[in-house]
Design a protein around this motif. Structure first.
Motif, PDB file in Angstrom:
ATOM      1  N   GLU A 232      35.917  58.252  45.296  1.00  0.00           N
ATOM      2  CA  GLU A 232      36.947  57.275  44.500  1.00  0.00           C
ATOM      3  C   GLU A 232      36.315  56.863  43.234  1.00  0.00           C
ATOM      4  O   GLU A 232      37.222  56.528  42.556  1.00  0.00           O
ATOM      5  CB  GLU A 232      37.055  55.986  45.586  1.00  0.00           C
ATOM      6  N   VAL A 233      35.143  56.844  43.050  1.00  0.00           N
ATOM      7  CA  VAL A 233      34.368  56.255  41.863  1.00  0.00           C
ATOM      8  C   VAL A 233      33.591  57.358  41.330  1.00  0.00           C
ATOM      9  O   VAL A 233      32.868  58.011  42.003  1.00  0.00           O
ATOM     10  CB  VAL A 233      33.849  54.963  41.949  1.00  0.00           C
ATOM     11  N   THR A 234      33.208  57.092  40.086  1.00  0.00           N
ATOM     12  CA  THR A 234      31.792  57.643  39.263  1.00  0.00           C
ATOM     13  C   THR A 234      30.909  56.454  38.994  1.00  0.00           C
ATOM     14  O   THR A 234      31.425  55.690  38.414  1.00  0.00           O
ATOM     15  CB  THR A 234      32.411  58.271  37.787  1.00  0.00           C
ATOM     16  N   ASN A 235      29.494  56.715  39.497  1.00  0.00           N
ATOM     17  CA  ASN A 235      28.877  55.596  39.348  1.00  0.00           C
ATOM     18  C   ASN A 235      27.785  56.126  38.246  1.00  0.00           C
ATOM     19  O   ASN A 235      27.356  57.309  38.048  1.00  0.00           O
ATOM     20  CB  ASN A 235      27.919  55.632  40.636  1.00  0.00           C
ATOM     21  N   TYR A 236      27.524  55.161  37.211  1.00  0.00           N
ATOM     22  CA  TYR A 236      26.818  55.497  36.017  1.00  0.00           C
ATOM     23  C   TYR A 236      25.521  54.744  36.170  1.00  0.00           C
ATOM     24  O   TYR A 236      25.753  53.191  36.384  1.00  0.00           O
ATOM     25  CB  TYR A 236      27.576  55.168  34.947  1.00  0.00           C
ATOM     26  N   VAL A 237      24.351  55.093  36.345  1.00  0.00           N
ATOM     27  CA  VAL A 237      23.092  54.354  36.742  1.00  0.00           C
ATOM     28  C   VAL A 237      22.733  54.041  35.303  1.00  0.00           C
ATOM     29  O   VAL A 237      22.183  54.873  34.579  1.00  0.00           O
ATOM     30  CB  VAL A 237      22.199  54.972  37.448  1.00  0.00           C
ATOM     31  N   ARG A 238      22.239  52.771  35.016  1.00  0.00           N
ATOM     32  CA  ARG A 238      21.804  52.435  33.787  1.00  0.00           C
ATOM     33  C   ARG A 238      20.179  51.714  34.022  1.00  0.00           C
ATOM     34  O   ARG A 238      20.047  51.063  34.943  1.00  0.00           O
ATOM     35  CB  ARG A 238      22.568  51.144  32.904  1.00  0.00           C
TER      36      ARG A 238
ATOM     37  N   LYS B  60      20.931  49.051  36.824  1.00  0.00           N
ATOM     38  CA  LYS B  60      22.304  48.664  37.050  1.00  0.00           C
ATOM     39  C   LYS B  60      23.144  49.847  37.321  1.00  0.00           C
ATOM     40  O   LYS B  60      23.089  50.785  36.826  1.00  0.00           O
ATOM     41  CB  LYS B  60      22.801  48.026  35.592  1.00  0.00           C
ATOM     42  N   ASN B  61      24.040  49.699  38.263  1.00  0.00           N
ATOM     43  CA  ASN B  61      25.247  50.635  38.589  1.00  0.00           C
ATOM     44  C   ASN B  61      26.620  50.277  38.226  1.00  0.00           C
ATOM     45  O   ASN B  61      26.896  49.020  38.652  1.00  0.00           O
ATOM     46  CB  ASN B  61      25.017  50.953  40.187  1.00  0.00           C
ATOM     47  N   ILE B  62      27.188  51.067  37.349  1.00  0.00           N
ATOM     48  CA  ILE B  62      28.428  50.754  36.935  1.00  0.00           C
ATOM     49  C   ILE B  62      29.577  51.667  37.777  1.00  0.00           C
ATOM     50  O   ILE B  62      29.348  53.111  37.457  1.00  0.00           O
ATOM     51  CB  ILE B  62      28.572  50.959  35.308  1.00  0.00           C
ATOM     52  N   ALA B  63      30.117  51.225  38.724  1.00  0.00           N
ATOM     53  CA  ALA B  63      31.197  52.170  39.248  1.00  0.00           C
ATOM     54  C   ALA B  63      32.519  51.798  38.870  1.00  0.00           C
ATOM     55  O   ALA B  63      33.321  51.071  38.648  1.00  0.00           O
ATOM     56  CB  ALA B  63      31.115  51.443  40.812  1.00  0.00           C
ATOM     57  N   VAL B  64      33.036  53.167  38.418  1.00  0.00           N
ATOM     58  CA  VAL B  64      34.285  53.161  37.677  1.00  0.00           C
ATOM     59  C   VAL B  64      35.362  53.818  38.594  1.00  0.00           C
ATOM     60  O   VAL B  64      34.887  55.029  38.797  1.00  0.00           O
ATOM     61  CB  VAL B  64      34.133  53.949  36.222  1.00  0.00           C
ATOM     62  N   ARG B  65      36.358  53.271  39.053  1.00  0.00           N
ATOM     63  CA  ARG B  65      37.517  54.089  39.668  1.00  0.00           C
ATOM     64  C   ARG B  65      38.095  55.314  38.872  1.00  0.00           C
ATOM     65  O   ARG B  65      38.348  55.058  37.636  1.00  0.00           O
ATOM     66  CB  ARG B  65      38.667  53.217  40.186  1.00  0.00           C
ATOM     67  N   LYS B  66      38.060  56.256  39.636  1.00  0.00           N
ATOM     68  CA  LYS B  66      38.334  57.714  38.978  1.00  0.00           C
ATOM     69  C   LYS B  66      39.995  57.409  38.277  1.00  0.00           C
ATOM     70  O   LYS B  66      40.800  56.782  39.016  1.00  0.00           O
ATOM     71  CB  LYS B  66      38.308  58.612  39.781  1.00  0.00           C
TER      72      LYS B  66
END
Length: 492
Positions: free
Chosen positions: A142-148, A480-486
């Motif tokens: 469902e999402v793409t997770n970008y780890v910062r 930080k994890n940024i979860a973006v709905r596809k």
């Protein structure tokens, strides 16, 4: 390498060293000072400014003010400053090595090559790694997770006296590459190379306040630093006793800590080992006054080769050259300080009182009161102080075993767990032992190979956390994890 015109300086074997603090890009001299003497010959090197809580307040304020702009540069913006700093360390090799040897008593050959080179690589490696650290993406349906890895703020860096040049850059490198600013508290027994690093930081153009140095004693400057309300990370290398005090202060504000606290490392030699290789690595525990946290100070030797191994060890140790560490031929240098010499001697004296046998060594050489002889302690009973506590001198205990199980039992018999060595020509045995030994690092048929990308750290009384590679950024950053709905965001 230059200092400000109005800064108080000292001449250390021909090198001019500022003796004041470095706060907000400026030198500050204190009315109160403490003396620094060379362990080589007792020569007075400098009167160094003695920091107070007020100095710490100003240093932390400078670091806090510098943080937003330094963090905002991002890894790419910080990179040129850090690379220039790394280059300057190499360009000033001779000055850094000269002062480190005079201040610590480490061999000049080692400081000129290994310590200076490694210090430069510490900075360069983490500058390079920071460019890649935010590229991690974790995909899910469902999402793409970008780890910062975001900068966390002002870090307190407290460094030890047994290798201040290398170990200070080991902390500064990831701290600055992560985007943090820092207040460094150098060791009071050996603060002078840290002062030279401050000059190079300024010469590299690193903005004022990004790195600050406050010299002084642990109970004064050190305590004020770890208790400061604006500190966001505490990295400390030293003793378990001091770490416990720091941990209590950090607990009040839940400040993350990283502790590297030494060890009581086993050096396990099996009958099938290359005995010459094993002996040559075993005597490393005597070099630099035995003042190394990872030294294999507990020799565990398979019973069937014990007599032969001891004979070779005795012959090799007897040939080690003792003398002025500025002489390239010297292998055995001094202990750091008379107080530490008394501590080492106390361990040996109490071991004898407890029934241990001094096979050889057990006192000082004629070269001076701080030149302690390589010492082998035998007839060890389980639970003896000499078996359980870190001596931090050229003192090695001797125990034998018959089976792998016995070796593991002995290896895991202390509360420490920093490192261990295993000498065997059987890969299967080496991996079995490595899996069962309770330590943060296991060296097989080698010693002190520290790849910068690998984790470094221990268990139990040896510390908390890991340094090296991404593990350093795990500590110095707010992850930080940024979860973006596809497909929910239009592409630019």
């Amino acid at each position: 390498m230059t200092t400000e015109d109005n800064a108080v300086t000292a001449r250390v074997d021909g090198v001019e060293v500022a003796t004041g603090h470095f706060i907000g890009g400026k030198r500050r001299d204190s009315t109160e000072v403490f003396e620094v003497h060379s362990p080589i010959d007792g020569k007075h090197l400098a009167n160094v400014s003695r920091g107070t809580a007020a100095d710490i307040d100003d240093a932390v304020a400078a670091a806090k003010a510098a943080f937003p702009a330094w963090a905002a540069l991002g890894p790419e913006g910080r990179y040129p400053y850090l690379i220039r700093f790394a280059e300057l360390i190499l360009e000033h090799r001779d000055e850094l090595a000269t002062v480190e040897t005079a201040d610590v008593g480490m061999g000049l050959q080692m400081t000129r090559t290994h310590m200076v080179d490694r210090s430069s690589r510490n900075i360069r490696f983490f500058a390079d790694l920071a460019l890649k650290i935010n590229d991690r993406v974790i995909d899910s349906p469902e999402v793409t997770n970008y780890v910062r890895f975001d900068p966390s703020g002002v870090s307190a860096l407290i460094t030890p006296w047994n290798g201040p040049l290398m170990l200070t850059t080991w902390k500064i490198g990831p701290c600055l590459a992560a985007g943090n600013t820092a207040v460094v508290k150098p060791p009071e027994w050996a603060p002078l190379t840290c002062s030279l690093l401050a000059d190079l930081i300024a010469e590299a153009g690193i903005p004022d306040g990004v790195v600050n140095f406050v010299q002084g004693f642990g109970a004064e400057a050190g305590q004020a630093l770890v208790e400061h309300k604006d500190i966001r990370r505490i990295s400390f290398t030293g003793s378990p006793q001091t770490a416990k005090t720091i941990a209590r202060a950090a607990a009040d504000r839940l400040v993350p800590t990283s502790f590297e606290l030494g060890g009581k490392s086993p050096n396990i030699v099996f009958a099938d080992a290359d005995l010459d290789l094993a002996v040559n690595h075993a005597v490393v525990a005597f070099r630099s006054g035995g003042q190394g946290c990872t030294n294999g100070t507990r020799l565990l030797v398979e019973e069937s080769i014990a007599e032969e191994f001891e004979r070779r060890l005795t012959e090799t140790a007897a040939k080690m050259a003792v003398g002025d560490p500025r002489d390239p031929a010297t292998q055995l240098g001094p202990l750091i300080h008379p107080v530490h010499r008394d501590r080492v001697q106390g361990f040996v004296d109490r071991a004898v009182e407890d029934g241990a046998e001094i096979a050889w060594g057990g006192g000082t050489f004629d070269q001076g009161e701080l030149f302690y002889k390589p010492t082998l302690v035998k007839n060890i009973r389980r639970g003896m102080e000499i078996e359980q506590r870190e001596v931090f001198g050229p003192v090695v205990t001797w125990q034998t075993f018959r089976t792998e199980d016995e070796a593991i039992d002995l290896a895991n018999s202390t509360e420490y767990g920093l490192s261990s060595e295993v000498f065997t020509q059987s890969e299967e045995r080496a991996m079995r032992m490595a899996a069962r030994i309770r330590s943060g690092m296991v060296w097989v048929n080698c010693y002190m190979v520290r790849e910068l990308a690998a984790p470094f750290g221990g268990l139990g009384l040896s510390g908390i956390g890991r340094e090296g590679g991404e593990w350093s950024f795990d500590f110095y950053c707010d992850i930080k994890n940024i979860a973006v709905r596809k497909e929910s965001l239009p592409r630019d």
